[in-house]
Scaffold this active site. Structure first.
Site, PDB file in Angstrom:
ATOM      1  N   ASP A   9       0.825  -1.211   0.000  1.00 43.04           N
ATOM      2  CA  ASP A   9       0.000   0.000   0.000  1.00 43.04           C
ATOM      3  C   ASP A   9       0.856   1.257   0.000  1.00 43.04           C
ATOM      4  O   ASP A   9       2.075   1.177   0.099  1.00 43.04           O
ATOM      5  CB  ASP A   9      -0.938  -0.003   1.209  1.00 43.04           C
TER       6      ASP A   9
ATOM      7  N   GLU B  26       3.360   1.518   2.573  1.00 46.07           N
ATOM      8  CA  GLU B  26       4.466   0.567   2.425  1.00 46.07           C
ATOM      9  C   GLU B  26       4.470  -0.526   3.478  1.00 46.07           C
ATOM     10  O   GLU B  26       5.517  -1.036   3.856  1.00 46.07           O
ATOM     11  CB  GLU B  26       5.816   1.314   2.471  1.00 46.07           C
TER      12      GLU B  26
END
Ligand code: NOJ
Ligand code: NOJ
Length: 436
Positions: A200, A203
């Protein structure tokens, strides 16, 4: 540099009395934003032309330790370079238009180099060293929002150039129907990989993400339009078809029982403390991926309900939100967040998250009161901002002091888009012409 960082970490960890912080009575958004706008644009130019490094390589922050953000992140770079496209669209000053185009062309050169560099995950690679070499350390990869965001920047720029009668320039620099052109490479990646689980935007989580899908959809639909205009018909229909498929998949993120959009589905890794599914990434997905067509854009009730819920949760969550006399609500990434910049010592509110709520309010404002409701969130950022205008990534949840990465480039991009959204709201509500 070192000393500054040690100080920063100390400040981040300490719980300081709020009285030590009773400053900045001037929290009126308009004058602050006016100054901060110019300041932010300067910072974006400085951060995309670091001495000794290729121009067009955009550092996420000058901070080289605790945390080390001295990298060209595909996401941060695209989001900030995108603001230059927006400014270029709005300015009538030919010199300024040229200056903006110049920097965007440098960013295009650097991006082509990134695309051609051998990396661990190909185009899904989240960040590069500032000199353009691959970053091969351990990281959450791939991050598939990156190529979509980068494509959006150049697709928007291509639209501008075509409107200016410079279609040849677009064919030469950005899209020529071969897979090796800048935009097409990204669109090919997005159209063939959107179903793949990726990390995402924070991270952390491997799965299918609302944010990533929203920017992928926008890239594909804008891409289909450009491909059609340039006579690449097969590609146009492929991108349109994949864009429609992405769109269908996005519907699933709306949870009618919970009454909000869930940030991630199909989590593959074990960040088991992220349980609510509430995340400001939903607002960011609507802002960065929305197409003003009512599909999970910033006007969509499903997005608005999610933002309302987030504001309510963060209001209760952070100590600084309970202090009297301070306007607005400081907003974080997601309620269960633990990332403090260096340690996982409890998540904090973020500047760019708080500004995203302000921006959402401005986009939806139909009255003066609604603009003022947005202003509260800006005032909150002003309250915690450094006096010299610099903005770090986070605001400590207990002390309110700026912490984690200093001078976060993305924050400055958020200042620009928030200011423009506010100006547009003023024009819409009060009439007259915007100052920008
Ligand atoms: C650094 C990332 O940038 C941040 O978003 C994340 O929370 C931590 N790494 C942990 O993965
Ligand atoms: C951490 C954030 O979570 C991520 O979104 C960002 O790209 C990097 N820091 C760099 O700013």
């Amino acid at each position: 540099m070192m000393r500054g960082n040690i100080l920063l970490v100390a400040v981040c960890l300490a719980v300081l009395p709020f009285s030590a912080f009773a400053k900045q009575q001037k929290m009126a958004p308009a004058p602050w934003l006016e100054r901060e706008f110019a300041f932010s644009l300067d910072k974006i130019f400085a951060h995309s032309a670091v001495p000794g490094m290729p121009v067009g390589s955009v550092i996420a922050s000058p901070s080289r330790s605790d945390p080390d953000y001295f990298f060209h992140w595909i996401r941060d770079a695209a989001l900030t370079m995108d603001t230059l496209v927006t400014l270029r669209e709005r300015t009538k000053d030919a010199g300024e238009k040229a200056r903006l185009l110049n920097r965007l062309f440098a960013y295009a050169d650097f991006s082509r180099k990134n695309q051609a560099t051998q990396t661990m995950t190909g185009l899904g690679e989240p960040k590069f060293n500032v000199d353009g070499t691959a970053f091969n350390g351990p990281w959450g990869r791939p991050q598939n929002d990156g190529p979509a965001l980068r494509a959006i920047v150049f697709l928007r720029l291509a639209d501008q150039l075509i409107a200016e009668g410079r279609i040849d320039l677009v064919r030469r620099e950005f899209y020529n129907g071969t897979n090796a052109s800048l935009i097409k490479m990204d669109l090919e990646y997005v159209s063939h990989h959107w179903q793949q689980a990726s990390f995402d935007l924070w991270e952390e989580v491997l799965g299918d993400h609302f944010y990533t899908r929203m920017v992928q959809r926008r890239a594909l639909l804008l891409g289909a339009r450009l491909a059609a205009r340039l006579g690449d018909d097969g590609a146009a229909s492929w991108y349109r078809q994949q864009g429609a498929a992405v769109e269908k998949s996005i519907e699933q993120f709306w949870d009618p029982h919970k009454g909000y959009v869930r940030v991630t589905l199909g989590t593959r890794n074990d960040l088991n403390y992220k349980t609510s599914g509430l995340d400001i990434a939903v607002a960011l997905g609507a802002i960065h991926g929305g197409m003003n067509d009512g599909f999970f854009d910033i006007h969509d009730m499903r997005v608005i309900k999610t933002i309302d819920r987030l504001v309510g949760v963060f209001r209760e969550l952070y100590t600084i939100n309970a202090r009297g006399g301070v306007p607005g609500v400081a907003i974080g990434r997601y309620p269960e967040d633990r990332y403090g910049g260096t340690h996982f010592d409890g998540g904090n509110p973020w500047v760019l998250a708080t500004l995203a709520v302000a921006e959402a309010y401005y986009h939806n404002a139909r009255s003066r009161a609604a603009i003022e409701a947005g202003d509260e969130f800006v005032a909150r950022v002003i309250y915690h901002a450094n006096g010299d205008g610099t903005l770090s990534e986070q605001m400590h949840r207990d002390s309110g002091y700026m912490c984690s990465a200093e001078n976060l480039t993305w924050n400055y991009g958020a200042v620009l888009t928030t200011t423009l959204a506010r100006n547009d709201a003023l024009v819409r509500v009060l009439g007259g012409s915007s100052s920008r």
